[in-house]
Motif scaffolding. Structure first.
Motif, PDB file in Angstrom:
ATOM      1  N   THR A  85       0.823  -1.210   0.000  1.00 18.75           N
ATOM      2  CA  THR A  85       0.000   0.000   0.000  1.00 18.75           C
ATOM      3  C   THR A  85       0.853   1.254   0.000  1.00 18.75           C
ATOM      4  O   THR A  85       0.613   2.188  -0.775  1.00 18.75           O
ATOM      5  CB  THR A  85      -0.921   0.005   1.230  1.00 18.75           C
ATOM      6  OG1 THR A  85      -1.669  -1.215   1.261  1.00 18.75           O
ATOM      7  CG2 THR A  85      -1.877   1.175   1.183  1.00 18.75           C
ATOM      8  N   LEU A  86       1.856   1.289   0.861  1.00 17.33           N
ATOM      9  CA  LEU A  86       2.739   2.453   0.911  1.00 17.33           C
ATOM     10  C   LEU A  86       3.533   2.598  -0.380  1.00 17.33           C
ATOM     11  O   LEU A  86       3.791   3.716  -0.845  1.00 17.33           O
ATOM     12  CB  LEU A  86       3.675   2.355   2.111  1.00 17.33           C
ATOM     13  CG  LEU A  86       3.007   2.370   3.491  1.00 17.33           C
ATOM     14  CD1 LEU A  86       4.054   2.271   4.593  1.00 17.33           C
ATOM     15  CD2 LEU A  86       2.167   3.640   3.671  1.00 17.33           C
ATOM     16  N   ALA A  89       1.256   4.193  -2.853  1.00 17.43           N
ATOM     17  CA  ALA A  89       1.090   5.612  -2.523  1.00 17.43           C
ATOM     18  C   ALA A  89       2.335   6.420  -2.908  1.00 17.43           C
ATOM     19  O   ALA A  89       2.225   7.510  -3.475  1.00 17.43           O
ATOM     20  CB  ALA A  89       0.796   5.772  -1.033  1.00 17.43           C
ATOM     21  N   THR A  93       2.656   9.307  -5.743  1.00 14.00           N
ATOM     22  CA  THR A  93       3.191  10.626  -5.430  1.00 14.00           C
ATOM     23  C   THR A  93       4.317  11.000  -6.379  1.00 14.00           C
ATOM     24  O   THR A  93       4.396  12.147  -6.858  1.00 14.00           O
ATOM     25  CB  THR A  93       3.698  10.656  -3.977  1.00 14.00           C
ATOM     26  OG1 THR A  93       2.618  10.335  -3.096  1.00 14.00           O
ATOM     27  CG2 THR A  93       4.257  12.020  -3.623  1.00 14.00           C
ATOM     28  N   ARG A 113      -2.264  13.021  -4.243  1.00 13.46           N
ATOM     29  CA  ARG A 113      -2.627  13.186  -2.832  1.00 13.46           C
ATOM     30  C   ARG A 113      -3.881  12.405  -2.483  1.00 13.46           C
ATOM     31  O   ARG A 113      -3.931  11.681  -1.469  1.00 13.46           O
ATOM     32  CB  ARG A 113      -2.839  14.671  -2.542  1.00 13.46           C
ATOM     33  CG  ARG A 113      -3.198  14.988  -1.095  1.00 13.46           C
ATOM     34  CD  ARG A 113      -3.848  16.344  -0.993  1.00 13.46           C
ATOM     35  NE  ARG A 113      -5.145  16.368  -1.645  1.00 13.46           N
ATOM     36  CZ  ARG A 113      -5.727  17.480  -2.103  1.00 13.46           C
ATOM     37  NH1 ARG A 113      -5.119  18.650  -1.997  1.00 13.46           N
ATOM     38  NH2 ARG A 113      -6.919  17.422  -2.670  1.00 13.46           N
ATOM     39  N   THR A 115      -5.245   9.869  -4.059  1.00 15.71           N
ATOM     40  CA  THR A 115      -4.997   8.432  -4.161  1.00 15.71           C
ATOM     41  C   THR A 115      -4.356   7.908  -2.874  1.00 15.71           C
ATOM     42  O   THR A 115      -4.757   6.874  -2.338  1.00 15.71           O
ATOM     43  CB  THR A 115      -4.096   8.130  -5.368  1.00 15.71           C
ATOM     44  OG1 THR A 115      -4.757   8.531  -6.574  1.00 15.71           O
ATOM     45  CG2 THR A 115      -3.775   6.646  -5.455  1.00 15.71           C
ATOM     46  N   ALA A 116      -3.370   8.634  -2.373  1.00 15.13           N
ATOM     47  CA  ALA A 116      -2.724   8.235  -1.119  1.00 15.13           C
ATOM     48  C   ALA A 116      -3.714   8.257   0.032  1.00 15.13           C
ATOM     49  O   ALA A 116      -3.703   7.364   0.897  1.00 15.13           O
ATOM     50  CB  ALA A 116      -1.542   9.154  -0.822  1.00 15.13           C
ATOM     51  N   VAL A 179      -3.007   8.014   6.400  1.00  9.40           N
ATOM     52  CA  VAL A 179      -2.055   6.949   6.057  1.00  9.40           C
ATOM     53  C   VAL A 179      -1.397   6.399   7.319  1.00  9.40           C
ATOM     54  O   VAL A 179      -1.226   5.171   7.463  1.00  9.40           O
ATOM     55  CB  VAL A 179      -1.000   7.480   5.067  1.00  9.40           C
ATOM     56  CG1 VAL A 179       0.117   6.448   4.859  1.00  9.40           C
ATOM     57  CG2 VAL A 179      -1.653   7.826   3.735  1.00  9.40           C
TER      58      VAL A 179
END
Length: 201
Positions: A85-86, A89, A93, A113, A115-116, A179
């Motif tokens: 996931t990170l 993200a 970005t 932004r 989406t994250a 997050v």
């Protein structure tokens, strides 16, 4: 690792991220006519909705496993899920920043932004309610923001991060906290909810 990538539908998540940016750039500043139930309606872009796509695909991949079984597995699969996931993200970005540097405008930063933010919400909700209710809850977020997230002067409320422009400090803080909360919940929740328990309730 190959099994995990297939189980989590990593190629589909990657394609969803790429498709989100492509669609966002294609649609540009297209707006949706969503009425405001509170305050004066501002600009609600199509990009505020399409940024859900990677998070929904992520939830689809996470839902293909059994949270309770994976919690006691020998390998720390939930850690891998958080890393995925990170990674998505961060990739989003980076793509947004590169597109902005290439002259594609502020919309690319908004897409990255938002989406994250939705990915963080997916991490937060998945262990709590399961992947199907989490996807449904994500779909409500942009509608809730568009209906109730405006001030009387037409500016977005501090909490309605999808509605804010690219340089908004409120939105960046909201997304960062989301997050962080999602990562903490995914890693630390000891007894994740299974889909069967959610549907039974």
């Amino acid at each position: 690792m190959i099994w995990w990538c297939k189980a989590r539908a990593v190629p589909a998540v990657t394609a969803a991220l790429a498709g989100t940016f492509a669609l966002g750039l294609l649609l540009g500043d297209g707006e949706l006519p969503v009425p405001a139930l509170r305050g004066r309606a501002g600009h609600f872009l199509v990009a505020h909705v399409i940024t859900l796509i990677p998070a929904v695909f992520l939830l689809y991949g996470l839902g293909r496993g059994d949270l309770r079984t994976e919690t006691v597995a020998g390998r720390f699969l939930r850690g891998w899920d958080v890393a995925l996931t990170l990674g998505v993200a961060v990739t989003g970005t980076a793509v947004g920043a590169l597109a902005y540097a290439a002259g594609q405008g502020d919309l690319t930063l908004v897409i990255a932004r938002d989406t994250a933010g939705y990915l963080g919400l997916a991490l937060l909700l998945h262990p709590l309610v399961g992947h199907r209710p989490a996807a449904a809850a994500l779909a409500v977020v942009p509608l809730l923001c568009s209906a109730t997230g405006w001030n009387p002067d037409g500016r977005p409320e501090p909490w309605a991060w999808p509605l804010h422009p690219a340089g908004s400090a409120y939105a960046l803080a909201d997304v960062a906290l989301t997050v962080l909360a999602g990562t903490s919940c995914a890693l630390l929740r000891r007894h994740p909810v299974t889909e069967q328990r959610v549907l039974a309730v």
